[in-house]
Design an enzyme around this catalytic site. Structure first.
Site, PDB file in Angstrom:
ATOM      1  N   ASN A   2     -64.770   7.904  99.795  1.00 54.54           N
ATOM      2  CA  ASN A   2     -65.091   7.321  98.497  1.00 54.54           C
ATOM      3  C   ASN A   2     -66.113   6.211  98.731  1.00 54.54           C
ATOM      4  OD1 ASN A   2     -65.240   6.092  96.032  1.00 54.54           O
ATOM      5  ND2 ASN A   2     -63.086   5.503  95.909  1.00 54.54           N
ATOM      6  N   ASN A  59     -62.091   1.852  83.480  1.00 52.56           N
ATOM      7  CA  ASN A  59     -61.065   1.304  84.350  1.00 52.56           C
ATOM      8  C   ASN A  59     -61.685   0.400  85.388  1.00 52.56           C
ATOM      9  OD1 ASN A  59     -60.633   2.250  87.379  1.00 52.56           O
ATOM     10  ND2 ASN A  59     -61.588   3.959  86.305  1.00 52.56           N
ATOM     11  N   THR A 106     -66.958   7.479  88.561  1.00 53.82           N
ATOM     12  CA  THR A 106     -67.181   6.896  87.234  1.00 53.82           C
ATOM     13  C   THR A 106     -68.525   6.173  87.152  1.00 53.82           C
ATOM     14  OG1 THR A 106     -66.018   4.902  87.915  1.00 53.82           O
ATOM     15  CG2 THR A 106     -64.721   6.577  86.780  1.00 53.82           C
ATOM     16  N   CYS A 155     -67.033   4.056  94.417  1.00 54.18           N
ATOM     17  CA  CYS A 155     -66.181   3.387  93.436  1.00 54.18           C
ATOM     18  C   CYS A 155     -66.913   2.160  92.888  1.00 54.18           C
ATOM     19  CB  CYS A 155     -64.866   2.951  94.065  1.00 54.18           C
ATOM     20  SG  CYS A 155     -63.862   1.991  92.912  1.00 54.18           S
ATOM     21  N   LYS A 202     -54.896   8.854  95.691  1.00 52.01           N
ATOM     22  CA  LYS A 202     -55.519   7.578  95.347  1.00 52.01           C
ATOM     23  C   LYS A 202     -56.246   7.060  96.592  1.00 52.01           C
ATOM     24  CE  LYS A 202     -56.274   3.631  93.227  1.00 52.01           C
ATOM     25  NZ  LYS A 202     -57.289   3.667  92.155  1.00 52.01           N
ATOM     26  N   ILE A 244     -59.420  -0.693  88.156  1.00 54.30           N
ATOM     27  CA  ILE A 244     -58.176  -0.844  88.917  1.00 54.30           C
ATOM     28  C   ILE A 244     -58.453  -1.682  90.176  1.00 54.30           C
ATOM     29  CG2 ILE A 244     -56.253   0.382  90.030  1.00 54.30           C
ATOM     30  CD1 ILE A 244     -56.609   1.036  86.997  1.00 54.30           C
ATOM     31  N   GLY A 245     -59.593  -1.443  90.794  1.00 53.93           N
ATOM     32  CA  GLY A 245     -59.930  -2.203  91.995  1.00 53.93           C
ATOM     33  C   GLY A 245     -59.212  -1.692  93.232  1.00 53.93           C
ATOM     34  N   LEU A 246     -58.936  -0.392  93.229  1.00 60.20           N
ATOM     35  CA  LEU A 246     -58.327   0.271  94.399  1.00 60.20           C
ATOM     36  C   LEU A 246     -57.035  -0.381  94.881  1.00 60.20           C
ATOM     37  CD1 LEU A 246     -61.381   1.367  96.601  1.00 60.20           C
ATOM     38  CD2 LEU A 246     -60.324   2.535  94.669  1.00 60.20           C
TER      39      LEU A 246
HETATM   40  C1  LIG Z   1     -57.774   4.964  86.352  1.00 63.79           C
HETATM   41  C2  LIG Z   1     -58.723   5.635  87.298  1.00 63.79           C
HETATM   42  C3  LIG Z   1     -58.633   5.376  88.669  1.00 63.79           C
HETATM   43  C4  LIG Z   1     -59.513   5.968  89.561  1.00 63.79           C
HETATM   44  N1  LIG Z   1     -59.378   5.716  90.890  1.00 63.79           N
HETATM   45  C5  LIG Z   1     -60.199   6.339  91.781  1.00 63.79           C
HETATM   46  C6  LIG Z   1     -60.032   6.157  93.171  1.00 63.79           C
HETATM   47  O1  LIG Z   1     -59.134   5.447  93.638  1.00 63.79           O
HETATM   48  N2  LIG Z   1     -60.892   6.792  94.016  1.00 63.79           N
HETATM   49  C7  LIG Z   1     -61.891   7.617  93.556  1.00 63.79           C
HETATM   50  O2  LIG Z   1     -62.626   8.189  94.371  1.00 63.79           O
HETATM   51  N3  LIG Z   1     -62.046   7.834  92.229  1.00 63.79           N
HETATM   52  C8  LIG Z   1     -61.231   7.220  91.342  1.00 63.79           C
HETATM   53  N4  LIG Z   1     -61.390   7.455  89.993  1.00 63.79           N
HETATM   54  C9  LIG Z   1     -62.471   8.346  89.544  1.00 63.79           C
HETATM   55  C10 LIG Z   1     -61.964   9.763  89.291  1.00 63.79           C
HETATM   56  O3  LIG Z   1     -61.490  10.352  90.481  1.00 63.79           O
HETATM   57  C11 LIG Z   1     -63.081  10.645  88.691  1.00 63.79           C
HETATM   58  O4  LIG Z   1     -64.140  10.740  89.622  1.00 63.79           O
HETATM   59  C12 LIG Z   1     -63.623  10.093  87.396  1.00 63.79           C
HETATM   60  O5  LIG Z   1     -62.595   9.559  86.616  1.00 63.79           O
HETATM   61  C13 LIG Z   1     -64.364  11.150  86.577  1.00 63.79           C
HETATM   62  O6  LIG Z   1     -63.507  12.198  86.220  1.00 63.79           O
HETATM   63  P1  LIG Z   1     -62.787  12.294  84.766  1.00 63.79           P
HETATM   64  O7  LIG Z   1     -63.850  12.062  83.759  1.00 63.79           O
HETATM   65  O8  LIG Z   1     -62.225  13.685  84.724  1.00 63.79           O
HETATM   66  O9  LIG Z   1     -61.741  11.253  84.763  1.00 63.79           O
HETATM   67  C14 LIG Z   1     -60.513   6.862  89.084  1.00 63.79           C
HETATM   68  C15 LIG Z   1     -60.602   7.133  87.731  1.00 63.79           C
HETATM   69  C16 LIG Z   1     -59.718   6.543  86.827  1.00 63.79           C
HETATM   70  C17 LIG Z   1     -59.835   6.866  85.366  1.00 63.79           C
END
Ligand SMILES: Cc1cc2nc3c(=O)[nH]c(=O)nc-3n(C[C@H](O)[C@H](O)[C@H](O)COP(=O)(O)O)c2cc1C
Ligand SMILES: Cc1cc2nc3c(=O)[nH]c(=O)nc-3n(C[C@H](O)[C@H](O)[C@H](O)COP(=O)(O)OP(=O)(O)OC[C@H]3O[C@@H](n4cnc5c(N)ncnc54)[C@H](O)[C@@H]3O)c2cc1C
Ligand code: FES
Lengths: 263, 307
Positions: free
Chosen positions: B129, B70, B197, B132, B46, B72-74
């Protein structure tokens, strides 16, 4: 046999019965789950083989018997619709038991009051079973007479059951929280006994319960719902605001001390 | 015969190309009951920030067609909390641990974080990252990865303070992702991971309110997969550094698309939520595909798209 507390399992569907208008009771076989689940804990069910709908659906453990367990659910959308169409013999991908359940304070309190609003009866039947020696009082709130669930089952466990309906078609006319107020204030045996509350239902009802519990200085445990993405504490998506900061409904919950929650 | 699955990201070796994406695997401990963590190619944590972050108010997630939003806001315990509470478990797993970092304050804070991680032997690599959608740079109100120059400057600054492998994570919310990828490469990034995302909105028509407390959130899942595959393919044609493909991978066939488009490794994101064993099942599926098609080395698939 692995000793993990939570696990993923293919559970065989034994029965999927309609018990009310849009309500079903499903019996699934998993001796591990039946053995390890505690009241208030839940399972995450994959409702389809394919990718739609994508996420699992959470359901409280409704009852456990032998090597089987039950869930009680209402059709509200696509996931529960699909679930209701499952036939005996099907195998369902399940994760559980998840979350923290109710703490049974059997030694400190003589009277136990369980308050269910709507589908809130689901996890409370399992709780009532564990508390049956203490002969809990169960309050069931429903929209109408037709929406009352599990009255008979609670009675069979030896619980006293009181009903409230929004339209007054059965029992106390009004909200189940008003019924609770009445009981706590009235000349009932519950009035002066130290008691403990356990509640599950819609959030506004639980908030009300928290206020009532506070004013009567009685402990209350409430089971919350939130939209879950992972259900296992990984995504941080399901948090609720508490006096100690955000907590995960799926991990620290779904059962919380009512006074902990910031509504 | 068993096909070769080992891949290299800079100097770093992954014993197989299946990794788990930042934010979708917690700190790995959450999954220990469900899979053998040792089987993973690498684990992205994370995202960690300098100070602990509470994250955004709930509701933070909602399901959408073939995906989810999502915001979450890190939420995270901050770098020191991470090192104290989360790293000890991660260290013991025995697979490369890649720590994702972010900051709203810009390069200086990224450098502080990188310096701190540089000293920790068990940290195999750092993921930047800068993409985000739930946190934007305070000064500019945008994502660093939405600007090639800003990306270059940021990567360059962090490059100066650490010898660890650097992986830069890119946003799809740009007109030309290859420009950003090239900037990261030029500044010394050892690899790029894409995609993060995509900003999106879902509305409750009964209440006329957004499904998320922050109004918008990031879209992930199969819904974004074809966009991600296209971007991997575009970037593959422009950069020499390896690409880690992410976006809507839920099974072996969706994983294989990414290799064909040009990915050296892949990350499983929200599929971990649907099936906590998704990552290792996908690895098995990829292996089977290689055997069935008599492909001796996963690396032969990378960029094998015929156009
Ligand atoms: C609930 C959630 C939390 C995420 N938190 C982070 C994060 O903390 N840092 C980050 O670089 N990407 C974060 N992502 C993005 C994912 O790492 C990924 O790049 C994105 O979800 C696309 O992949 P997927 O379609 O397989 O989920 C998060 C995604 C989700 C769904
Ligand atoms: C810990 C927990 C225990 C639960 N126990 C029960 C139970 O025993 N019996 C029962 O009938 N219901 C229970 N629920 C609610 C149940 O999970 C939802 O009714 C169900 O997910 C709806 O899915 P759907 O596809 O039919 O509805 P849709 O509205 O189509 O679902 C859309 C999305 O919203 C989510 N969602 C919708 N309503 C809820 C809700 N109330 N809570 C959480 N997520 C929701 C769904 O999971 C899905 O991701 C519980 C929820 C939680 C969090
Ligand atoms: S649903 Fe993912 S942390 Fe609770």
């Amino acid at each position: 046999m692995p000793t993990h507390k939570t696990f993923q399992v293919k559970a065989k569907l034994l029965r999927n019965q309609r018990v009310a208008e849009k309500h079903y009771k499903m019996t699934l076989a998993s001796s591990r789950l039946a053995k390890q689940a505690k009241p208030g804990q839940f399972v995450e069910v994959k409702v389809s083989e394919g990718p739609e709908p994508l996420l699992r659906r959470p359901f409280g453990v409704h009852r456990v018997s032998g090597s089987n367990f039950e869930i009680l659910y209402e059709i509200v959308g696509i996931g529960t619709q699909l679930l209701s169409q499952k036939k005996p013999g099907a195998s369902l991908d399940i994760i559980g038991p998840l979350g923290n359940g109710f703490t049974l304070s059997t030694t400190h309190h003589t009277a136990h009051i369980l308050v269910a609003g709507g589908m809130g009866v689901a996890p409370l039947l399992f709780l009532a079973e564990k508390l049956k020696k203490q002969k809990p009082l169960v309050l069931i709130g429903a929209k109408t007479k037709r929406h009352i669930l599990r009255e008979k089952e609670f009675k069979q466990l030896g619980c006293s059951v009181k009903i409230s309906t929004d339209d007054g078609s059965a029992g106390f006319p009004g909200k189940v929280t008003e019924l609770l107020q009445d009981i706590l204030q009235g000349h009932s045996p519950w009035k002066d006994n130290p008691c403990a509350l356990y509640a599950c239902g819609p959030r506004p009802m639980l908030k009300e319960i928290a206020l009532i519990a506070k004013s009567h200085k009685i402990p209350a445990q409430i089971s919350l719902e939130a939209h879950l993405a992972c259900g296992i504490g990984a995504c941080l998506g399901c948090v609720v605001n508490t006096k100690q900061g955000y907590k995960r409904v799926c991990k620290e919950g779904p059962v919380f001390e009512a006074q902990e929650i910031i509504w | 015969m068993n096909p070769n699955l080992e891949v290299k990201i800079g100097r770093l070796k992954f014993k197989n190309p299946v990794t788990v994406a930042s934010g979708t695997f917690g700190y790995a401990e959450e999954f220990k009951d469900f899979i053998n963590l040792k089987k993973l190619g690498a684990i992205f944590t994370k995202t960690i920030t300098l100070k602990p972050r509470l994250g955004n108010p709930p509701p933070r997630t909602c399901e959408t067609p073939a995906g989810m939003l999502n915001s979450i806001g890190l939420e995270n315990p901050g770098i020191e909390g991470f090192i104290k509470e989360k790293l000890p478990f991660l260290k013991k797993i025995g697979v490369p641990i890649i720590v994702s970092i972010a900051s709203e304050a810009g390069a200086d804070e990224f450098m502080v974080l990188a310096r701190r991680l540089d000293k920790i032997k068990e940290v195999a690599a750092i993921e930047l990252n800068i993409s985000c959608p739930n946190i934007k740079e305070k000064k500019t109100k945008r994502l660093i990865s939405q600007d090639a120059d800003a990306t270059y400057d940021l990567v360059k600054s962090v490059r100066k303070v650490t010898k660890k492998m650097l992986i830069t994570k890119l946003s799809p919310h740009v007109p030309d992702i290859t420009e950003i990828a090239c900037a990261a490469e030029k500044a010394g990034s050892d690899a790029v991971s894409l995609i993060n995302t995509f900003p999106a909105l879902s509305i409750d028509i009964e209440t006329h309110r957004p499904q998320l407390a922050t109004v918008t959130g990031g879209l992930s899942g199969p819904a974004i997969r074809p966009i991600a595959v296209r971007m991997v393919w575009e970037v593959y044609q422009k950069v020499k550094i390896p690409i880690i493909g992410i976006g809507g991978i839920i099974d072996a066939s969706s994983a294989l698309e990414f290799f064909l488009a040009g990915a050296t490794a892949i990350s499983i994101g929200m599929a971990n939520f649907i099936n906590p064993a998704a990552s290792t099942e996908i690895l098995e599926g990829v292996k089977k595909y290689l055997i069935k098609n008599k492909i001796k080395d996963i690396r032969m698939l990378t960029g094998a798209l015929k156009t």
